[in-house]
Design a protein around this motif. Structure first.
Motif, PDB file in Angstrom:
ATOM      1  N   LEU A  81       0.859  -1.179   0.000  1.00  0.00           N
ATOM      2  CA  LEU A  81       0.000   0.000   0.000  1.00  0.00           C
ATOM      3  C   LEU A  81       0.895   1.227   0.000  1.00  0.00           C
ATOM      4  N   VAL A  82       1.084   1.814  -1.180  1.00  0.00           N
ATOM      5  CA  VAL A  82       1.977   2.970  -1.313  1.00  0.00           C
ATOM      6  C   VAL A  82       1.257   4.095  -2.034  1.00  0.00           C
ATOM      7  N   TYR A 175      -4.220  -1.190   5.932  1.00  0.00           N
ATOM      8  CA  TYR A 175      -4.332  -2.199   4.880  1.00  0.00           C
ATOM      9  C   TYR A 175      -5.412  -1.796   3.881  1.00  0.00           C
ATOM     10  N   ALA A 176      -5.454  -2.534   2.766  1.00  0.00           N
ATOM     11  CA  ALA A 176      -6.422  -2.217   1.718  1.00  0.00           C
ATOM     12  C   ALA A 176      -6.911  -3.488   1.039  1.00  0.00           C
ATOM     13  N   LYS A 177      -8.119  -3.430   0.559  1.00  0.00           N
ATOM     14  CA  LYS A 177      -8.674  -4.471  -0.301  1.00  0.00           C
ATOM     15  C   LYS A 177      -8.682  -3.911  -1.714  1.00  0.00           C
ATOM     16  N   LYS A 178      -8.230  -4.708  -2.705  1.00  0.00           N
ATOM     17  CA  LYS A 178      -8.134  -4.223  -4.079  1.00  0.00           C
ATOM     18  C   LYS A 178      -8.925  -5.119  -5.018  1.00  0.00           C
ATOM     19  N   GLU A 179      -9.607  -4.484  -5.956  1.00  0.00           N
ATOM     20  CA  GLU A 179     -10.341  -5.205  -6.993  1.00  0.00           C
ATOM     21  C   GLU A 179      -9.921  -4.656  -8.344  1.00  0.00           C
ATOM     22  N   LEU A 210      -7.960   2.171   8.183  1.00  0.00           N
ATOM     23  CA  LEU A 210      -7.051   2.600   9.233  1.00  0.00           C
ATOM     24  C   LEU A 210      -6.745   1.436  10.159  1.00  0.00           C
ATOM     25  N   GLU A 211      -5.809   1.655  11.050  1.00  0.00           N
ATOM     26  CA  GLU A 211      -5.393   0.613  11.987  1.00  0.00           C
ATOM     27  C   GLU A 211      -6.549   0.133  12.856  1.00  0.00           C
ATOM     28  N   THR A 213      -9.484  -0.366  11.882  1.00  0.00           N
ATOM     29  CA  THR A 213     -10.369  -1.036  10.914  1.00  0.00           C
ATOM     30  C   THR A 213     -11.410  -0.111  10.289  1.00  0.00           C
ATOM     31  N   THR A 214     -11.284   1.204  10.482  1.00  0.00           N
ATOM     32  CA  THR A 214     -12.193   2.147   9.833  1.00  0.00           C
ATOM     33  C   THR A 214     -11.918   2.206   8.331  1.00  0.00           C
ATOM     34  N   LEU A 215     -12.948   1.966   7.532  1.00  0.00           N
ATOM     35  CA  LEU A 215     -12.850   2.147   6.086  1.00  0.00           C
ATOM     36  C   LEU A 215     -12.985   3.645   5.816  1.00  0.00           C
ATOM     37  N   PHE A 216     -11.886   4.300   5.440  1.00  0.00           N
ATOM     38  CA  PHE A 216     -11.915   5.757   5.323  1.00  0.00           C
ATOM     39  C   PHE A 216     -11.683   6.269   3.903  1.00  0.00           C
ATOM     40  N   GLN A 217     -11.314   5.389   2.968  1.00  0.00           N
ATOM     41  CA  GLN A 217     -11.005   5.828   1.607  1.00  0.00           C
ATOM     42  C   GLN A 217     -11.477   4.809   0.588  1.00  0.00           C
ATOM     43  N   TYR A 218     -12.109   5.307  -0.462  1.00  0.00           N
ATOM     44  CA  TYR A 218     -12.437   4.494  -1.623  1.00  0.00           C
ATOM     45  C   TYR A 218     -11.822   5.176  -2.841  1.00  0.00           C
ATOM     46  N   THR A 219     -11.120   4.410  -3.665  1.00  0.00           N
ATOM     47  CA  THR A 219     -10.425   4.972  -4.827  1.00  0.00           C
ATOM     48  C   THR A 219     -10.716   4.157  -6.075  1.00  0.00           C
ATOM     49  N   GLU A 220     -10.941   4.854  -7.185  1.00  0.00           N
ATOM     50  CA  GLU A 220     -10.925   4.238  -8.499  1.00  0.00           C
ATOM     51  C   GLU A 220      -9.681   4.756  -9.214  1.00  0.00           C
ATOM     52  N   SER A 221      -8.739   3.871  -9.467  1.00  0.00           N
ATOM     53  CA  SER A 221      -7.509   4.244 -10.155  1.00  0.00           C
ATOM     54  C   SER A 221      -7.583   3.650 -11.561  1.00  0.00           C
ATOM     55  N   ARG A 222      -7.715   4.525 -12.543  1.00  0.00           N
ATOM     56  CA  ARG A 222      -8.017   4.118 -13.914  1.00  0.00           C
ATOM     57  C   ARG A 222      -6.751   4.246 -14.768  1.00  0.00           C
ATOM     58  N   HIS A 223      -6.271   3.107 -15.322  1.00  0.00           N
ATOM     59  CA  HIS A 223      -4.975   3.045 -15.992  1.00  0.00           C
ATOM     60  C   HIS A 223      -5.131   2.712 -17.480  1.00  0.00           C
ATOM     61  N   ARG A 224      -4.329   3.386 -18.299  1.00  0.00           N
ATOM     62  CA  ARG A 224      -4.317   3.084 -19.720  1.00  0.00           C
ATOM     63  C   ARG A 224      -3.780   1.675 -19.943  1.00  0.00           C
ATOM     64  N   LEU A 225      -4.444   0.930 -20.799  1.00  0.00           N
ATOM     65  CA  LEU A 225      -4.150  -0.494 -20.982  1.00  0.00           C
ATOM     66  C   LEU A 225      -2.718  -0.793 -21.401  1.00  0.00           C
TER      67      LEU A 225
END
Length: 241
Positions: A81-82, A175-179, A210-211, A213-225
């Motif tokens: 997670l960077v 930590y983060a969950k990624k899809e 957060l440490e 366990t609070t879910l504080f951020q949702y991100t959509e990171s959209r990358h060129r193929l």
């Protein structure tokens, strides 16, 4: 173990590998040679090499030594997670962040569902395009709980939001969950990215906690193929299933 020397060995070798001074497949000096170079013990060297191995920089072969692994500069890690600022320091390319929006807004039904909050609860919306070597190839759309982050401005969004959260607000990001999915490009993608004739885009959705366990951020990171490959580094531990 001398922690300063341990950190120096690790830092020196990561830099040499990331900058290409040590090429893929090159054999590193022996533990004895590195210990002599840094005037330290083999135990300190061994621990530094172990960390290099665990983080995917080298591969140790018993009886043969340590060899540099391929570190493609345009690979984006799945594990870990960077921030983009931290990641960009490894790319070795000219990068720029273009901030299109930093605003406190009521959460939509969709964003409220992602963050598991009530619709209308305030969130910080941050939209940033990431330019690499003059091409806008990543669009990051972030949503942060305003109840966790009371103030957020454009300068912080341009620099590093994580540095601000951890440094000034003393938040502990854990930590983060990624899809990951491949979807059709949107009108916003076409407007803010350099897509040429691309019809699809890779989307990495991040749910960051957060440490406590609070879910504080949702991100959509959209990358060129055509610009990235998403990788993980796994090391097998015999006996584990």
């Amino acid at each position: 173990m001398n922690k300063n020397i341990f950190s120096q060995i690790y830092s020196d070798y990561t830099q040499r590998i990331e900058t290409g001074l040590l090429k893929t497949g090159i054999k590193l000096p022996s533990e004895n040679e590195i210990a002599e170079e840094y005037a330290t013990s083999r135990e300190t060297v061994r621990k530094a090499l172990h960390l290099l191995s665990q983080n995917g920089y080298i591969h140790k072969i018993r009886g043969k030594g340590s060899f540099v692994l391929d570190m493609n500069r345009m690979e984006f890690p799945l594990s870990g997670l960077v921030s983009f600022k931290e990641l960009s320091e490894r790319l070795g390319r000219t990068v720029q962040t273009l901030v299109h929006e930093t605003a406190l807004v009521p959460s939509t039904q969709s964003i409220a569902r992602q963050l598991k909050i009530a619709e209308g609860e305030p969130v910080w919306k941050v939209v940033r395009a990431r330019e690499i070597e003059g091409e806008k190839v990543i669009l990051d759309k972030d949503y942060f709980l305003a109840s966790v982050i009371p103030v957020l401005n454009e300068d912080t969004a341009r620099d590093s939001i994580y540095a601000y959260l951890e440094g000034e607000l003393s938040l502990k990001i854990a930590y983060a969950k990624k899809e990951i999915s491949v979807e059709k490009v949107s009108e916003e993608d076409r407007r803010l990215l350099d897509l040429a004739r691309d019809t699809h885009i890779v989307i990495v959705r991040n749910y960051v906690y957060l440490e406590d366990t609070t879910l504080f951020q949702y991100t959509e990171s959209r990358h060129r193929l055509d610009k990235f490959q998403f990788v993980d580094f796994a090391r097998r531990n015999p006996g584990e299933e």
